[in-house]
Design an enzyme around this catalytic site. Sequence first.
Site: not given
Length: 430
Positions: A56-57, A59, A127, A202-203
């Site tokens: 993810t952004c 990790r 999220q 995206g989300e």
Amino acid sequence: MHLLAVGLNHTTAPLTLREKVAFPADQLGQAVANARAWFGRDMAPTQSGEAAILSTCNRTELYAAASAGKGGIEEAIDSTAHFLANYHNLSYAELRPFLYALPQDNAVRHAFRVASGLDSMVLGEPQILGQMKDAVRQADAAGGLGTYLHQLFQRTFAVAKEVRSTTEIGAHSVSMAAAAVRLSQRIFDSIEEQHVLFIGAGEMIELCATHFAAQNPKSLTVANRTVERGETLAHRFNGTALRLVDLASQLASFDIIVSCTASSLPIIGLGLVERAVKQRRHKPIFMVDLAVPRDIESEVNRLDDVFLYTVDDLATVVQSGVENRQAAVAQAEAIIETRVQSFMHWVDNRTVVPIIQDLQDAGETLRTAELERARKMLAKGDDVEAVLEALSKGLTAKFLHGPQQALHHAQGADRANLVALLPHLFRTKR
């Protein structure tokens, strides 16, 4: 088999390194397959490594169940770090200082905390749970999940659900999207007078669009590689869609720009922003880059009329409300600790499964042999009672032969241990 969680996150590594170690979404399945092969190198042909990757952004983490090998758990951890460095063409020495390596129950505890939002930049944010579920689905599709990781993630999701439903861990959370709105309000007196551009669909962009739309901006535009998807999102907020290829000619029209795509290379460069600033006659531009790797070149931050924020820059803003969540954190940690112990008990039980199977196989061999001997006696016409007596004595003698021989040949501490153990195994009165 050893459970491992090895990775880096927003607390251990700078953004410049995190973006180098991020896995593009379209490469995740192949990366999982490569990791599985990597961990399976030293295993027996009947075994295979298990792997799942969460990227993810904030990790990049690799969860694995792998054989410890001759070097034990340290060798398994080192192997994982080498895999990450090798896959991303980084030097091991450059990467290793920023990695955390968590074995066994620490890996389980970490997975539970991550899914529950306790390890996020935004404490309690929801999220990450969806991102983790997506990562597990992709790992499963790539053949990365076996007995251990499948059970780990099923319990991880159950723990996250329990934490979120029984505590108020997310009640006061400030999302990245809300933080972006707050920061923009420091630059502009009123968002109602600003033109807002979202790059991606995206989300995270959807969440940001929701927050900014609530401020009633003058216009809202979505630029996306797939025009249809951009139009769908834009229409939800009475906005318009823009083709990504038209971004260069339209950038100067926007006051607020929020970008979060899966591109492996920057979408907005320094030169493009410089031209936009000149066209705007140095009217300020507020930019938020939520992507990892970054969508906007970091050099853009040097421009006087541009206010560029990355995911790390939003860290201070999202920490508001932490003091209100400490009681919920304590509750969540207690739940997690109980569930960790339960899972490790399951893991410990798995280690004796082969021994139990061997005992069952040996017992079945003895039983079959004695049963065949009894059948032969019956076939010869021997008395049924005599056959049953011989069958029972034969089974008893063979089952006790191993323990008796072990006790006879053991010496010293080994004999003392057997003397203490055998009464429990055979439930004698001693």
